[in-house]
Enzyme design. Structure first.
Site, PDB file in Angstrom:
ATOM      1  N   LYS A  94      56.773  -3.519 -50.327  1.00 34.40           N
ATOM      2  CA  LYS A  94      58.056  -3.988 -50.848  1.00 34.40           C
ATOM      3  C   LYS A  94      58.810  -2.892 -51.592  1.00 34.40           C
ATOM      4  CE  LYS A  94      56.667  -7.425 -53.356  1.00 34.40           C
ATOM      5  NZ  LYS A  94      55.209  -7.206 -53.148  1.00 34.40           N
TER       6      LYS A  94
ATOM      7  N   ARG B 100      58.897 -16.284 -57.215  1.00 35.29           N
ATOM      8  CA  ARG B 100      57.584 -16.430 -56.588  1.00 35.29           C
ATOM      9  C   ARG B 100      57.174 -17.890 -56.432  1.00 35.29           C
ATOM     10  NH1 ARG B 100      53.745 -11.620 -59.114  1.00 35.29           N
ATOM     11  NH2 ARG B 100      55.053  -9.861 -58.490  1.00 35.29           N
TER      12      ARG B 100
ATOM     13  N   ARG C  79      44.168   3.211 -52.477  1.00 33.76           N
ATOM     14  CA  ARG C  79      45.315   3.802 -53.161  1.00 33.76           C
ATOM     15  C   ARG C  79      44.868   4.479 -54.458  1.00 33.76           C
ATOM     16  NH1 ARG C  79      50.380  -0.136 -53.972  1.00 33.76           N
ATOM     17  NH2 ARG C  79      48.957  -1.134 -55.471  1.00 33.76           N
TER      18      ARG C  79
ATOM     19  N   ARG D 299      43.440   2.547 -60.094  1.00 35.42           N
ATOM     20  CA  ARG D 299      43.860   1.461 -60.959  1.00 35.42           C
ATOM     21  C   ARG D 299      42.903   0.281 -60.863  1.00 35.42           C
ATOM     22  NH1 ARG D 299      50.095   0.264 -59.684  1.00 35.42           N
ATOM     23  NH2 ARG D 299      49.049  -1.750 -59.409  1.00 35.42           N
TER      24      ARG D 299
ATOM     25  N   ARG E 166      44.002 -10.759 -56.379  1.00 39.75           N
ATOM     26  CA  ARG E 166      45.462 -10.625 -56.350  1.00 39.75           C
ATOM     27  C   ARG E 166      46.049 -11.266 -55.106  1.00 39.75           C
ATOM     28  NH1 ARG E 166      46.876  -4.491 -56.774  1.00 39.75           N
ATOM     29  NH2 ARG E 166      49.023  -5.294 -56.777  1.00 39.75           N
TER      30      ARG E 166
END
Length: 213
Positions: free
Chosen positions: A13, A87, A127, A153, A164
Site C-alpha cells: 500500500k 478499516r 523485511r 522489526r 497481524r
C-alpha cells in the site's frame, strides 16, 4: 479525486499510495503517520497518548478528528488518498458523514490490493530496516548492501506476522462487502513489480494519470 487504499500488511500500500499520489497530484493521508506526528508535536490528548503507548487502538472519534482537520488543508482541494483508514464499517460510515459535511464530498473509489497470504508472509518476514538510514530492504528481493546494520522489526517476526494478518482479516471482513454494495470497490492483483501494479490500478480507475500515461 478521493481514493481509499486498502490491503493487508505487506500488500504494498505504501508504495502504491506514493505512486498514485504523484500521478494524480493529491496528498497521501496516512492515519499512522498523522498519529505519530501528533504525538511528536504534543497535540494529541493525554488519554490518547496513553492508549498509543500501551499499544492499543485509538477510538474512532480521535482518528476522524485528525482526518477532519487534515482534509480541509489547501493541498486537499483536488482530493486525497486515504491509506490505513477506514478499516471497519463504523469507521467507513463516519468517514462518509465527514465528507458529506465538507460540501458533499464523496469517495470516488476504494482500491483493494489482493495478494496471497503466503506471499504476504514472505514479504514481511524477510523485511529488514537499516538502522542508520531507515531504508527498508528485503533479504530475497532487495538485499541490503554489505555492512548494513539491519533491524528485524518485532512485528515482522513470524509469530507476529501471522497475528497481524489474522487481525486484518477479522477487522476488514465486513468492510469490503460494505464498499462492494456501494459499487466503489475495485480489486487489483497486487502481485508483481510496483509499476505493474500501478498500471492495473490506473486501468481499473479508468482515468489517465497526470503525466498523460
Amino acid at each position: 479525486m478521493i481514493l481509499v487504499l486498502v490491503g493487508p500488511p505487506g500488500a504494498g500500500k505504501g508504495t502504491q499510495a506514493k505512486l498514485l499520489c504523484d500521478r494524480y497530484g493529491i496528498p497521501q493521508i496516512s492515519t499512522g503517520d498523522m498519529l505519530r506526528a501528533a504525538k511528536r508535536a504534543g497535540t494529541l490528548e493525554k488519554r490518547y497518548l496513553d492508549i498509543m503507548d500501551s499499544g492499543g487502538l485509538l477510538p474512532d472519534e480521535a482518528v476522524i478528528g485528525l482526518i477532519a482537520r487534515r482534509t480541509v488543508e489547501p493541498d486537499c482541494s483536488r482530493g486525497f488518498l486515504l491509506d490505513g483508514f477506514p478499516r471497519t464499517v463504523p469507521q467507513a460510515e463516519a468517514l462518509d458523514q465527514l465528507l458529506a459535511s465538507q460540501g458533499g464530498k464523496r469517495i470516488d473509489a476504494v482500491i483493494q490490493l489482493d495478494v496471497p497470504r503466503s506471499l504476504l508472509e514472505e514479504r514481511l518476514i524477510h523485511r529488514r530496516t537499516d538502522k542508520g538510514s531507515g531504508q527498508i530492504y528485503h533479504l530475497v528481493y532487495n538485499p541490503p548492501p554489505p555492512g548494513a546494520e539491519l533491524e528485524h522489526r518485532a512485528d515482522d517476526r513470524p509469530e507476529a506476522v501471522g497475528m497481524r494478518l489474522d487481525a486484518y482479516e477479522a477487522m476488514t471482513a465486513a468492510l469490503l462487502p460494505f464498499y462492494e454494495e456501494k459499487k466503489l470497490l475495485l480489486r487489483v492483483d497486487g502481485v508483481g513489480k510496483p509499476e505493474e501494479v500501478t498500471q492495473r490500478v490506473l486501468s481499473v480507475l479508468g482515468r489517465p494519470s497526470s503525466g498523460g500515461e
